[in-house]
Design a protein around this motif. Structure first.
Motif, mmCIF file in Angstrom:
data_model
loop_
_atom_site.group_PDB
_atom_site.id
_atom_site.type_symbol
_atom_site.label_atom_id
_atom_site.label_comp_id
_atom_site.label_asym_id
_atom_site.label_seq_id
_atom_site.Cartn_x
_atom_site.Cartn_y
_atom_site.Cartn_z
ATOM 1 N N HIS A 73 102.234 23.782 26.626
ATOM 2 C CA HIS A 73 101.926 25.015 27.342
ATOM 3 C C HIS A 73 102.617 24.968 28.692
ATOM 4 C CE1 HIS A 73 99.011 27.651 29.761
ATOM 5 N NE2 HIS A 73 99.722 28.453 28.993
ATOM 6 N N TYR A 74 103.315 26.059 29.029
ATOM 7 C CA TYR A 74 104.105 26.105 30.261
ATOM 8 C C TYR A 74 103.790 27.401 31.002
ATOM 9 C CZ TYR A 74 106.640 22.682 27.499
ATOM 10 O OH TYR A 74 106.958 21.595 26.719
ATOM 11 N N LEU A 75 103.641 27.281 32.305
ATOM 12 C CA LEU A 75 103.448 28.435 33.169
ATOM 13 C C LEU A 75 104.751 28.738 33.890
ATOM 14 C CD1 LEU A 75 99.974 27.558 34.696
ATOM 15 C CD2 LEU A 75 100.458 29.286 32.948
ATOM 16 N N LEU A 76 105.081 30.018 33.994
ATOM 17 C CA LEU A 76 106.302 30.445 34.672
ATOM 18 C C LEU A 76 105.932 31.338 35.839
ATOM 19 C CD1 LEU A 76 106.956 30.237 31.391
ATOM 20 C CD2 LEU A 76 109.252 30.647 32.282
ATOM 21 N N PHE A 77 106.625 31.141 36.943
ATOM 22 C CA PHE A 77 106.295 31.850 38.174
ATOM 23 C C PHE A 77 107.561 32.444 38.762
ATOM 24 C CE2 PHE A 77 104.466 31.684 42.671
ATOM 25 C CZ PHE A 77 103.671 32.799 42.460
ATOM 26 N N LYS A 78 107.475 33.716 39.126
ATOM 27 C CA LYS A 78 108.646 34.448 39.603
ATOM 28 C C LYS A 78 108.241 35.406 40.717
ATOM 29 C CE LYS A 78 112.668 36.376 39.909
ATOM 30 N NZ LYS A 78 113.797 35.630 40.493
ATOM 31 N N THR A 79 109.108 35.569 41.710
ATOM 32 C CA THR A 79 108.912 36.618 42.709
ATOM 33 C C THR A 79 110.210 37.386 42.871
ATOM 34 O OG1 THR A 79 108.196 37.075 44.983
ATOM 35 C CG2 THR A 79 109.496 35.090 44.647
ATOM 36 N N ASP A 80 110.085 38.696 43.053
ATOM 37 C CA ASP A 80 111.265 39.550 43.189
ATOM 38 C C ASP A 80 110.909 40.756 44.044
ATOM 39 O OD1 ASP A 80 113.866 40.416 42.843
ATOM 40 O OD2 ASP A 80 113.839 40.130 40.676
ATOM 41 N N ALA A 81 111.902 41.316 44.714
ATOM 42 C CA ALA A 81 111.666 42.435 45.626
ATOM 43 C C ALA A 81 112.631 43.567 45.345
ATOM 44 C CB ALA A 81 111.808 41.974 47.080
ATOM 45 N N VAL A 82 112.166 44.789 45.628
ATOM 46 C CA VAL A 82 113.056 45.951 45.687
ATOM 47 C C VAL A 82 112.913 46.568 47.073
ATOM 48 C CG1 VAL A 82 113.096 46.431 43.213
ATOM 49 C CG2 VAL A 82 111.313 47.456 44.610
ATOM 50 N N VAL A 83 114.047 46.901 47.678
ATOM 51 C CA VAL A 83 114.088 47.368 49.061
ATOM 52 C C VAL A 83 114.796 48.717 49.103
ATOM 53 C CG1 VAL A 83 114.860 46.846 51.412
ATOM 54 C CG2 VAL A 83 114.207 44.971 49.854
ATOM 55 N N GLU A 84 114.195 49.666 49.800
ATOM 56 C CA GLU A 84 114.821 50.986 49.931
ATOM 57 C C GLU A 84 116.162 50.870 50.630
ATOM 58 O OE1 GLU A 84 112.395 54.600 50.624
ATOM 59 O OE2 GLU A 84 113.515 54.706 52.517
ATOM 60 N N GLY A 85 117.160 51.537 50.069
ATOM 61 C CA GLY A 85 118.501 51.471 50.613
ATOM 62 C C GLY A 85 119.325 50.332 50.071
ATOM 63 N N GLY A 99 108.435 52.288 41.432
ATOM 64 C CA GLY A 99 107.387 51.351 41.046
ATOM 65 C C GLY A 99 107.688 50.656 39.738
ATOM 66 N N ARG A 100 108.220 51.406 38.785
ATOM 67 C CA ARG A 100 108.591 50.824 37.506
ATOM 68 C C ARG A 100 109.623 49.729 37.682
ATOM 69 N NH1 ARG A 100 112.251 50.756 33.547
ATOM 70 N NH2 ARG A 100 111.554 50.972 31.374
ATOM 71 N N LYS A 101 110.645 50.014 38.482
ATOM 72 C CA LYS A 101 111.707 49.027 38.664
ATOM 73 C C LYS A 101 111.188 47.759 39.331
ATOM 74 C CE LYS A 101 116.280 48.213 40.620
ATOM 75 N NZ LYS A 101 117.518 48.779 41.193
ATOM 76 N N ALA A 102 110.283 47.916 40.294
ATOM 77 C CA ALA A 102 109.764 46.749 41.001
ATOM 78 C C ALA A 102 109.177 45.737 40.026
ATOM 79 C CB ALA A 102 108.718 47.179 42.024
ATOM 80 N N LEU A 103 108.406 46.222 39.052
ATOM 81 C CA LEU A 103 107.820 45.307 38.083
ATOM 82 C C LEU A 103 108.831 44.894 37.023
ATOM 83 C CD1 LEU A 103 105.310 43.815 37.126
ATOM 84 C CD2 LEU A 103 104.692 45.849 35.791
ATOM 85 N N ALA A 104 109.674 45.817 36.583
ATOM 86 C CA ALA A 104 110.607 45.526 35.496
ATOM 87 C C ALA A 104 111.619 44.456 35.877
ATOM 88 C CB ALA A 104 111.327 46.804 35.057
ATOM 89 N N ARG A 105 112.011 44.405 37.145
ATOM 90 C CA ARG A 105 112.954 43.359 37.575
ATOM 91 C C ARG A 105 112.347 41.967 37.392
ATOM 92 N NH1 ARG A 105 117.180 43.656 41.363
ATOM 93 N NH2 ARG A 105 116.201 42.006 42.592
ATOM 94 N N ALA A 106 111.114 41.804 37.793
ATOM 95 C CA ALA A 106 110.456 40.513 37.603
ATOM 96 C C ALA A 106 110.234 40.227 36.117
ATOM 97 C CB ALA A 106 109.137 40.481 38.366
ATOM 98 N N LEU A 107 109.899 41.243 35.350
ATOM 99 C CA LEU A 107 109.725 41.060 33.913
ATOM 100 C C LEU A 107 111.022 40.613 33.244
ATOM 101 C CD1 LEU A 107 107.530 44.181 33.076
ATOM 102 C CD2 LEU A 107 106.837 41.781 32.865
ATOM 103 N N SER A 108 112.150 41.102 33.732
ATOM 104 C CA SER A 108 113.434 40.696 33.163
ATOM 105 C C SER A 108 113.670 39.202 33.348
ATOM 106 C CB SER A 108 114.565 41.507 33.799
ATOM 107 O OG SER A 108 115.809 41.224 33.173
ATOM 108 N N ASN A 139 107.367 43.784 46.769
ATOM 109 C CA ASN A 139 107.643 42.456 46.235
ATOM 110 C C ASN A 139 106.616 42.149 45.152
ATOM 111 O OD1 ASN A 139 109.135 39.713 46.692
ATOM 112 N ND2 ASN A 139 106.980 39.215 46.475
ATOM 113 N N VAL A 140 107.095 41.684 44.019
ATOM 114 C CA VAL A 140 106.243 41.369 42.880
ATOM 115 C C VAL A 140 106.291 39.870 42.630
ATOM 116 C CG1 VAL A 140 105.881 41.693 40.399
ATOM 117 C CG2 VAL A 140 106.606 43.624 41.833
ATOM 118 N N ALA A 141 105.131 39.224 42.636
ATOM 119 C CA ALA A 141 104.999 37.833 42.199
ATOM 120 C C ALA A 141 104.341 37.861 40.831
ATOM 121 C CB ALA A 141 104.176 37.027 43.192
ATOM 122 N N LEU A 142 105.017 37.292 39.847
ATOM 123 C CA LEU A 142 104.613 37.456 38.451
ATOM 124 C C LEU A 142 104.409 36.096 37.793
ATOM 125 C CD1 LEU A 142 104.196 39.419 36.052
ATOM 126 C CD2 LEU A 142 106.659 39.314 35.660
#
Length: 304
Positions: free
Chosen positions: A53-65, A78-87, A146-149
């Motif tokens: 069993h393995y846990l994976l941890f990711k953080t990613d941000a989307v910034v206006e401009g 909002g969709r993109k903010a989560l989808a980037r981390a999901l990718s 910023n999304v921490a997933l």
């Protein structure tokens, strides 16, 4: 009074993203009993419960401009903010579990716009079965999220960038170069495809294409200690995309992976998705390819 030096910005331009990351994190040490993979892959990999069993941890941000324009539809932001981390979770063959969201927002921002952004984020979370479990808000000069997933692999190992061997064939999913057609707001993270590759052990190395083939393929090759050769005519292009755009534009969010030659036939025969597969080259013991077509991808700090 002396004028302020711009040496810092010059240094960032010279370093680029990869160089800056190495400079800032190169001295970090991790506990090998708990951390299996740290800086340098799409996600950190931590030991979970039990043997497999393995846990994976990711953080990613989307910034206006930077990642979206002011006039972009709020729900898609909002969709993109989560989808980037999901990718990135998809890029290791993992299943997403839970996310926390940090919102940075100017004091004069419209509350209506913020609510619409979060509705888009919530719709994406429901679609991909992600629990939104908390976060933070702070005042900022420009809007960002910023999304921490957190994700997991249960019963199988996550796929890393470092698993390729000489002779492995290079594959990509989908078509590349569609960023200018709002693909960067509407893309579907390849979660099912990544999980299938990992569970069936048909890929040897895997990552997602967020900065473009020209940046990400060299990263996979470097992590595996290899070079690569590609056939430019085999690179799948989105409608209207040039070859250069398909390589350098970034934000494709397709999967880039390698396959042992003995597994290629099985991969093609058993691939259960409508998502197209394309073989574009081979990994080898050469030094990093000098092909002009793989000159660069997107980099936040280097001028194009």
């Amino acid at each position: 009074m002396a004028r302020p030096s711009n040496a810092a910005s010059d240094s960032l331009a010279a370093l680029g993203e990869d160089g800056l990351l190495h400079l800032l994190t190169g001295r970090w040490k991790t506990d090998p009993g708990r951390v299996l993979t740290g800086v340098g892959d799409d996600c950190a990999v931590l030991r979970g419960e039990g043997r497999n069993h393995y846990l994976l941890f990711k953080t990613d941000a989307v910034v206006e401009g930077v990642h979206f324009a002011r006039q972009a539809a709020p729900g898609l932001i909002g969709r993109k903010a989560l989808a980037r981390a999901l990718s990135d979770i998809a890029a290791m063959g993992a299943v997403p579990l839970a996310a926390v969201i940090t919102l940075g927002v100017p004091a004069r921002e419209s509350v209506r716009r913020l609510r619409a952004i979060y509705r888009g984020l919530e719709r994406a979370a429901r679609k991909y079965r992600v629990n939104l479990v908390g976060g933070e808000t702070t005042r900022a000069r420009q809007l960002f999220l910023n999304v921490a997933l957190l994700g997991e692999c249960r019963g199988y190992r996550p796929l890393l960038r470092s698993g390729a061997r000489a002779g492995d064939m290079i594959f990509v999913t989908g078509r590349l170069g569609a960023t200018r057609a709002r693909h960067h707001l509407l893309f579907a993270p390849r979660l099912a495809e990544g999980q299938w590759l990992a569970r069936n052990r048909l890929a040897s190395a895997l990552m997602d294409l967020s900065d473009g083939l020209g940046a990400d393929l060299p990263r996979l090759a470097t992590a595996s200690g290899l070079g690569f050769r590609i056939a430019p005519e085999l690179i799948p292009r989105a409608r209207g995309a040039t070859l250069r755009g398909a390589i350098t534009d970034g934000e494709d969010y397709e999967l880039l992976f390698t396959v042992r030659p003995s597994h290629v036939k099985t991969l093609k025969k058993k691939w259960p998705f409508l998502t197209p597969l394309h073989c574009i080259g081979v990994m080898g013991l050469w030094r990093r390819a000098k092909e002009p077509v793989i000159a660069h991808g997107f980099d936040h700090f280097k001028q194009r």
